[in-house]
Design an enzyme around this catalytic site. Structure first.
Site, PDB file in Angstrom:
ATOM      1  N   GLU A  94       0.842  -1.204   0.000  1.00 34.44           N
ATOM      2  CA  GLU A  94       0.000   0.000   0.000  1.00 34.44           C
ATOM      3  C   GLU A  94       0.874   1.250   0.000  1.00 34.44           C
ATOM      4  O   GLU A  94       2.001   1.226   0.491  1.00 34.44           O
ATOM      5  CB  GLU A  94      -0.837   0.021   1.292  1.00 34.44           C
ATOM      6  CG  GLU A  94      -2.290  -0.341   1.133  1.00 34.44           C
ATOM      7  CD  GLU A  94      -3.137   0.748   0.498  1.00 34.44           C
ATOM      8  OE1 GLU A  94      -2.662   1.459  -0.410  1.00 34.44           O
ATOM      9  OE2 GLU A  94      -4.295   0.878   0.900  1.00 34.44           O
ATOM     10  N   ASP A  95       0.328   2.343  -0.489  1.00 32.21           N
ATOM     11  CA  ASP A  95       1.029   3.622  -0.367  1.00 32.21           C
ATOM     12  C   ASP A  95       0.825   4.191   1.030  1.00 32.21           C
ATOM     13  O   ASP A  95       1.756   4.649   1.668  1.00 32.21           O
ATOM     14  CB  ASP A  95       0.581   4.625  -1.446  1.00 32.21           C
ATOM     15  CG  ASP A  95      -0.928   4.828  -1.500  1.00 32.21           C
ATOM     16  OD1 ASP A  95      -1.684   4.098  -0.812  1.00 32.21           O
ATOM     17  OD2 ASP A  95      -1.369   5.727  -2.230  1.00 32.21           O
ATOM     18  N   ASP A  98      -4.693   4.749   5.914  1.00 32.29           N
ATOM     19  CA  ASP A  98      -5.362   5.926   6.473  1.00 32.29           C
ATOM     20  C   ASP A  98      -6.455   5.442   7.436  1.00 32.29           C
ATOM     21  O   ASP A  98      -6.168   5.219   8.609  1.00 32.29           O
ATOM     22  CB  ASP A  98      -5.898   6.751   5.296  1.00 32.29           C
ATOM     23  CG  ASP A  98      -6.552   8.042   5.717  1.00 32.29           C
ATOM     24  OD1 ASP A  98      -6.030   8.703   6.619  1.00 32.29           O
ATOM     25  OD2 ASP A  98      -7.591   8.398   5.140  1.00 32.29           O
ATOM     26  N   LYS A 126      -1.112   6.642   8.941  1.00 36.93           N
ATOM     27  CA  LYS A 126      -1.621   7.795   9.699  1.00 36.93           C
ATOM     28  C   LYS A 126      -2.420   7.276  10.886  1.00 36.93           C
ATOM     29  O   LYS A 126      -3.631   7.074  10.766  1.00 36.93           O
ATOM     30  CB  LYS A 126      -2.593   8.591   8.812  1.00 36.93           C
ATOM     31  CG  LYS A 126      -1.977   9.611   7.893  1.00 36.93           C
ATOM     32  CD  LYS A 126      -3.065  10.543   7.348  1.00 36.93           C
ATOM     33  CE  LYS A 126      -3.184  10.457   5.858  1.00 36.93           C
ATOM     34  NZ  LYS A 126      -4.209  11.345   5.283  1.00 36.93           N
ATOM     35  N   PHE A 147      -2.958  15.492   4.725  1.00 40.49           N
ATOM     36  CA  PHE A 147      -3.184  14.888   3.412  1.00 40.49           C
ATOM     37  C   PHE A 147      -1.891  15.075   2.626  1.00 40.49           C
ATOM     38  O   PHE A 147      -1.416  16.197   2.465  1.00 40.49           O
ATOM     39  CB  PHE A 147      -4.375  15.518   2.672  1.00 40.49           C
ATOM     40  CG  PHE A 147      -4.792  14.657   1.513  1.00 40.49           C
ATOM     41  CD1 PHE A 147      -5.656  13.586   1.707  1.00 40.49           C
ATOM     42  CD2 PHE A 147      -4.264  14.869   0.248  1.00 40.49           C
ATOM     43  CE1 PHE A 147      -5.996  12.753   0.647  1.00 40.49           C
ATOM     44  CE2 PHE A 147      -4.597  14.034  -0.813  1.00 40.49           C
ATOM     45  CZ  PHE A 147      -5.473  12.985  -0.610  1.00 40.49           C
ATOM     46  N   VAL A 148      -1.316  13.957   2.189  1.00 39.52           N
ATOM     47  CA  VAL A 148       0.012  14.017   1.568  1.00 39.52           C
ATOM     48  C   VAL A 148      -0.035  13.612   0.095  1.00 39.52           C
ATOM     49  O   VAL A 148      -0.904  12.835  -0.322  1.00 39.52           O
ATOM     50  CB  VAL A 148       1.030  13.141   2.333  1.00 39.52           C
ATOM     51  CG1 VAL A 148       1.370  13.764   3.673  1.00 39.52           C
ATOM     52  CG2 VAL A 148       0.524  11.718   2.526  1.00 39.52           C
ATOM     53  N   ARG A 160       1.558  12.718  -8.379  1.00 36.68           N
ATOM     54  CA  ARG A 160       2.181  11.412  -8.100  1.00 36.68           C
ATOM     55  C   ARG A 160       3.660  11.415  -8.430  1.00 36.68           C
ATOM     56  O   ARG A 160       4.436  10.655  -7.879  1.00 36.68           O
ATOM     57  CB  ARG A 160       1.517  10.308  -8.942  1.00 36.68           C
ATOM     58  CG  ARG A 160       0.058  10.053  -8.612  1.00 36.68           C
ATOM     59  CD  ARG A 160      -0.413   8.788  -9.339  1.00 36.68           C
ATOM     60  NE  ARG A 160      -1.858   8.686  -9.393  1.00 36.68           N
ATOM     61  CZ  ARG A 160      -2.620   8.192  -8.416  1.00 36.68           C
ATOM     62  NH1 ARG A 160      -2.065   7.766  -7.307  1.00 36.68           N
ATOM     63  NH2 ARG A 160      -3.927   8.111  -8.551  1.00 36.68           N
TER      64      ARG A 160
HETATM   65  P1  IMP Z   1      -7.867   3.846   3.667  1.00 38.66           P
HETATM   66  O1  IMP Z   1      -8.714   2.797   3.014  1.00 38.66           O
HETATM   67  O2  IMP Z   1      -8.710   4.879   4.341  1.00 38.66           O
HETATM   68  O3  IMP Z   1      -6.791   3.301   4.557  1.00 38.66           O
HETATM   69  O4  IMP Z   1      -7.190   4.665   2.523  1.00 38.66           O
HETATM   70  C1  IMP Z   1      -6.273   4.116   1.714  1.00 38.66           C
HETATM   71  C2  IMP Z   1      -6.188   4.861   0.404  1.00 38.66           C
HETATM   72  O5  IMP Z   1      -6.660   6.212   0.468  1.00 38.66           O
HETATM   73  C3  IMP Z   1      -4.749   4.968   0.031  1.00 38.66           C
HETATM   74  O6  IMP Z   1      -4.337   3.843  -0.708  1.00 38.66           O
HETATM   75  C4  IMP Z   1      -4.709   6.254  -0.776  1.00 38.66           C
HETATM   76  O7  IMP Z   1      -4.967   5.985  -2.127  1.00 38.66           O
HETATM   77  C5  IMP Z   1      -5.811   7.112  -0.223  1.00 38.66           C
HETATM   78  N1  IMP Z   1      -5.290   8.107   0.744  1.00 38.66           N
HETATM   79  C6  IMP Z   1      -5.479   8.155   2.073  1.00 38.66           C
HETATM   80  N2  IMP Z   1      -4.855   9.191   2.643  1.00 38.66           N
HETATM   81  C7  IMP Z   1      -4.220   9.815   1.622  1.00 38.66           C
HETATM   82  C8  IMP Z   1      -3.361  10.967   1.573  1.00 38.66           C
HETATM   83  O8  IMP Z   1      -3.021  11.633   2.580  1.00 38.66           O
HETATM   84  N3  IMP Z   1      -2.907  11.290   0.341  1.00 38.66           N
HETATM   85  C9  IMP Z   1      -3.216  10.612  -0.783  1.00 38.66           C
HETATM   86  N4  IMP Z   1      -3.999   9.530  -0.781  1.00 38.66           N
HETATM   87  C10 IMP Z   1      -4.501   9.139   0.415  1.00 38.66           C
END
Ligand code: IMP
Length: 172
Positions: A94-95, A98, A126, A147-148, A160
């Site tokens: 994963e990148d 969140d 995060k 938000f990054v 990107r």
């Molecule tokens: P999660 O399902 O809420 O954990 O979110 C995961 C996905 O949300 C990541 O793979 C990102 O694509 C996107 N995401 C969450 N926070 C950020 C951020 O700060 N910047 C850019 N993309 C984010």
């Protein structure tokens, strides 16, 4: 456009090498299937696999849960992997973790294929935003609630290509 730098290109490269070393030591010679979660992890994946010293099969999965800067709370599979991961060592990449929705849903989905092992790697985490419990086996950086963008991460498809991780400070 430039953004406040949160993590430099050099720090990222150093951590990626360290994580790759951990992975290489753990699997020493065994094959691993690296599954990049598109699109955000593509640069991290590309750098990581070039530093991993064990045979790698690369595949990608594309999911979406975000619009703009907010999670929609639902996970949609846009593109699935082609590799049969039954009995394989799988590393989901994963990148950013969140809320944890994406990776926790993917872990549940991959478990159903009975892999030999299932690990999670993430560039960023995060903790302030977490809603779904996730164990991250290989984590590069824990960050504050910003938000990054950059190093694969986007805001509405943009930024990107930045070589560093920056804080998005534009209009949302
Ligand atoms: P999660 O399902 O809420 O954990 O979110 C995961 C996905 O949300 C990541 O793979 C990102 O694509 C996107 N995401 C969450 N926070 C950020 C951020 O700060 N910047 C850019 N993309 C984010």
């Amino acid at each position: 456009m430039s953004f406040p730098e949160l993590i430099s290109k050099d720090s990222i490269q150093k951590r990626v090498r360290e994580l790759a070393k951990e992975i290489s030591n753990e699997f020493h010679g065994e094959e691993v299937v690296v599954v990049g979660v598109l699109k955000g992890s593509f640069i991290f994946c590309a750098d990581l696999i070039r530093e991993i010293d064990t045979p790698v099969i690369l595949d990608f999965i594309s999911v979406s849960s975000y619009e703009g800067t907010e999670s929609t709370g639902e996970l949609k599979i846009n593109l699935d992997i082609k590799t049969d991961v039954t009995g394989k060592n799988v590393i989901l990449v994963e990148d950013i973790v969140d809320t944890g929705l994406t990776i926790s849903s993917l872990v549940e989905r991959f478990k159903k294929s009975n892999p030999k092992s299932l690990k999670v790697a993430s560039l960023l985490y995060k903790p302030a935003r977490i809603q779904h419990k996730v164990d991250i086996d290989y984590l590069a950086f824990e960050i504050e609630d910003h938000f990054v963008i950059g190093y694969g991460l986007d805001f509405n498809g943009l930024y990107r290509e930045l070589p560093y991780v920056g804080i998005y400070n534009g209009e949302v």
